[in-house]
Design an enzyme around this catalytic site. Sequence first.
Site, PDB file in Angstrom:
ATOM      1  N   SER A  11       0.838  -1.208   0.000  1.00 35.00           N
ATOM      2  CA  SER A  11       0.000   0.000   0.000  1.00 35.00           C
ATOM      3  C   SER A  11       0.866   1.248   0.000  1.00 35.00           C
ATOM      4  O   SER A  11       1.910   1.293   0.669  1.00 35.00           O
ATOM      5  CB  SER A  11      -0.894   0.018   1.241  1.00 35.00           C
ATOM      6  OG  SER A  11      -1.513   1.288   1.364  1.00 35.00           O
ATOM      7  N   TYR A  30      -2.371   0.204  10.074  1.00 35.75           N
ATOM      8  CA  TYR A  30      -2.312  -0.167   8.650  1.00 35.75           C
ATOM      9  C   TYR A  30      -0.956   0.207   8.057  1.00 35.75           C
ATOM     10  O   TYR A  30      -0.308  -0.605   7.385  1.00 35.75           O
ATOM     11  CB  TYR A  30      -3.445   0.529   7.902  1.00 35.75           C
ATOM     12  CG  TYR A  30      -3.594   0.080   6.460  1.00 35.75           C
ATOM     13  CD1 TYR A  30      -4.142  -1.158   6.154  1.00 35.75           C
ATOM     14  CD2 TYR A  30      -3.191   0.905   5.404  1.00 35.75           C
ATOM     15  CE1 TYR A  30      -4.282  -1.580   4.838  1.00 35.75           C
ATOM     16  CE2 TYR A  30      -3.326   0.489   4.086  1.00 35.75           C
ATOM     17  CZ  TYR A  30      -3.879  -0.746   3.804  1.00 35.75           C
ATOM     18  OH  TYR A  30      -4.004  -1.157   2.504  1.00 35.75           O
TER      19      TYR A  30
HETATM   20  N1  LIG Z   1      -8.725  -1.173  -1.905  1.00 38.72           N
HETATM   21  C1  LIG Z   1      -7.675  -0.355  -1.948  1.00 38.72           C
HETATM   22  O1  LIG Z   1      -7.779   0.836  -2.311  1.00 38.72           O
HETATM   23  C2  LIG Z   1      -6.306  -0.862  -1.570  1.00 38.72           C
HETATM   24  C3  LIG Z   1      -5.220   0.003  -1.747  1.00 38.72           C
HETATM   25  C4  LIG Z   1      -3.940  -0.426  -1.402  1.00 38.72           C
HETATM   26  C5  LIG Z   1      -3.771  -1.723  -0.910  1.00 38.72           C
HETATM   27  N2  LIG Z   1      -4.849  -2.546  -0.753  1.00 38.72           N
HETATM   28  C6  LIG Z   1      -4.590  -3.903  -0.239  1.00 38.72           C
HETATM   29  O2  LIG Z   1      -5.161  -4.847  -1.114  1.00 38.72           O
HETATM   30  C7  LIG Z   1      -5.545  -6.023  -0.385  1.00 38.72           C
HETATM   31  C8  LIG Z   1      -6.991  -6.381  -0.710  1.00 38.72           C
HETATM   32  O3  LIG Z   1      -7.800  -5.277  -0.354  1.00 38.72           O
HETATM   33  P1  LIG Z   1      -9.313  -5.112  -0.866  1.00 38.72           P
HETATM   34  O4  LIG Z   1      -9.553  -3.658  -0.974  1.00 38.72           O
HETATM   35  O5  LIG Z   1      -9.587  -5.997  -2.019  1.00 38.72           O
HETATM   36  O6  LIG Z   1     -10.088  -5.618   0.449  1.00 38.72           O
HETATM   37  P2  LIG Z   1     -11.492  -6.368   0.632  1.00 38.72           P
HETATM   38  O7  LIG Z   1     -12.393  -6.094  -0.511  1.00 38.72           O
HETATM   39  O8  LIG Z   1     -11.919  -6.080   2.015  1.00 38.72           O
HETATM   40  O9  LIG Z   1     -11.070  -7.930   0.526  1.00 38.72           O
HETATM   41  C9  LIG Z   1     -10.211  -8.472   1.474  1.00 38.72           C
HETATM   42  C10 LIG Z   1     -10.159  -9.984   1.281  1.00 38.72           C
HETATM   43  O10 LIG Z   1      -9.232 -10.509   2.250  1.00 38.72           O
HETATM   44  C11 LIG Z   1      -9.885 -11.514   3.006  1.00 38.72           C
HETATM   45  N3  LIG Z   1      -9.302 -11.554   4.344  1.00 38.72           N
HETATM   46  C12 LIG Z   1      -9.314 -10.577   5.288  1.00 38.72           C
HETATM   47  N4  LIG Z   1      -8.707 -11.005   6.393  1.00 38.72           N
HETATM   48  C13 LIG Z   1      -8.288 -12.272   6.144  1.00 38.72           C
HETATM   49  C14 LIG Z   1      -7.596 -13.249   6.899  1.00 38.72           C
HETATM   50  N5  LIG Z   1      -7.212 -13.018   8.177  1.00 38.72           N
HETATM   51  N6  LIG Z   1      -7.322 -14.452   6.332  1.00 38.72           N
HETATM   52  C15 LIG Z   1      -7.704 -14.713   5.061  1.00 38.72           C
HETATM   53  N7  LIG Z   1      -8.371 -13.833   4.302  1.00 38.72           N
HETATM   54  C16 LIG Z   1      -8.664 -12.630   4.842  1.00 38.72           C
HETATM   55  C17 LIG Z   1     -11.360 -11.140   2.965  1.00 38.72           C
HETATM   56  O11 LIG Z   1     -12.220 -12.243   3.204  1.00 38.72           O
HETATM   57  P3  LIG Z   1     -12.740 -12.663   4.677  1.00 38.72           P
HETATM   58  O12 LIG Z   1     -13.151 -11.399   5.375  1.00 38.72           O
HETATM   59  O13 LIG Z   1     -13.841 -13.618   4.404  1.00 38.72           O
HETATM   60  O14 LIG Z   1     -11.586 -13.340   5.328  1.00 38.72           O
HETATM   61  C18 LIG Z   1     -11.476 -10.682   1.519  1.00 38.72           C
HETATM   62  O15 LIG Z   1     -11.619 -11.795   0.661  1.00 38.72           O
HETATM   63  C19 LIG Z   1      -5.291  -5.705   1.093  1.00 38.72           C
HETATM   64  O16 LIG Z   1      -4.047  -6.240   1.492  1.00 38.72           O
HETATM   65  C20 LIG Z   1      -5.227  -4.186   1.114  1.00 38.72           C
HETATM   66  O17 LIG Z   1      -4.463  -3.685   2.175  1.00 38.72           O
HETATM   67  C21 LIG Z   1      -6.106  -2.149  -1.059  1.00 38.72           C
END
Ligand SMILES: NC(=O)c1ccc[n+]([C@@H]2O[C@H](COP(=O)([O-])OP(=O)(O)OC[C@H]3O[C@@H](n4cnc5c(N)ncnc54)[C@H](OP(=O)(O)O)[C@@H]3O)[C@@H](O)[C@H]2O)c1
Length: 246
Positions: free
Chosen positions: A149, A162
């Site tokens: 991130s 975070y």
């Molecule tokens: N969205 C953004 O703008 C953004 C920007 C920079 C970086 N990121 C990074 O990208 C990644 C994905 O983010 P996203 O925005 O797609 O989030 P999201 O839509 O909330 O999806 C997160 C996924 O991770 C799973 N998860 C969460 N905790 C977990 C655990 N302890 N064990 C296994 N699975 C777990 C969730 O499923 P369950 O809850 O069912 O476990 C879900 O499938 C993250 O690492 C985030 O920090 C996102």
Amino acid sequence: MQAISEARPLQGKVAVVTGAGRGIGRAIAMGYAKAGATVVCCARSAGEIDETVALVTAAGGTAMARCADVADLASLQALFALTVQRFGGVDIVVGNAGVNGPRGTVEDVDPVRWAAAIQTNLVGAFHTAHAAIPHLRARGSGKIIFIGSGMRKAAVAGTSAYAASKIGLWKLTEVLGVELQQYNISVNELIPGPVKTGMTAFGKRPFPEGEWVKEPEDLVPLALFLATQPDVGPTAQSFSLMRRAG
Ligand SMILES: NC(=O)c1ccc[n+]([C@@H]2O[C@H](COP(=O)([O-])OP(=O)(O)OC[C@H]3O[C@@H](n4cnc5c(N)ncnc54)[C@H](OP(=O)(O)O)[C@@H]3O)[C@@H](O)[C@H]2O)c1
């Protein structure tokens, strides 16, 4: 034949994607499956990863869902063991599972929730690599891609859990890249910038001005690029889709 392999550059590869139930993880799982990979989708809750598998299958791909909590090493070891048993090995690992973490100053934030965010975002990534490495080594090469991130570069009050988890993840990426170079396993970080997912509560909070606000699918070309580099390709590097310098 050439056209087919160009369209399906991951044909014959097995990819494990953590956090593949929604958002970025689901988009990468779909993108890899369309590129020919067999994809193993993990998250804590079954319903969403089952849905991802159904979407992959409907698009003509192959996928398996398996619940695992990245905070729990044993559940990841079981995930990789099952993957190898079912599909013969692992080639690509996307450490994507993550949580936003609690908002609040260091003085006020709930310490239990703070530690839980580190346990998922940083320790969870360590668990993912730790469980995957023996299987990647057995294959003779491999790719580990961590979803980092841009927040690791910023210092915004109230976001310490975070930000600390993601700067730790970057250092894990660099050190692991050096450690695994001798085994033809690359380790790189993909920084998405703002993406419309549940995590960013799209529509409820403003995104940083001047940024490219993406759909999860916009990350797929870079995720594919990182998965298809040669064994002597980049490692211990960060690849960003952000527009801000620094
Ligand atoms: N969205 C953004 O703008 C953004 C920007 C920079 C970086 N990121 C990074 O990208 C990644 C994905 O983010 P996203 O925005 O797609 O989030 P999201 O839509 O909330 O999806 C997160 C996924 O991770 C799973 N998860 C969460 N905790 C977990 C655990 N302890 N064990 C296994 N699975 C777990 C969730 O499923 P369950 O809850 O069912 O476990 C879900 O499938 C993250 O690492 C985030 O920090 C996102």
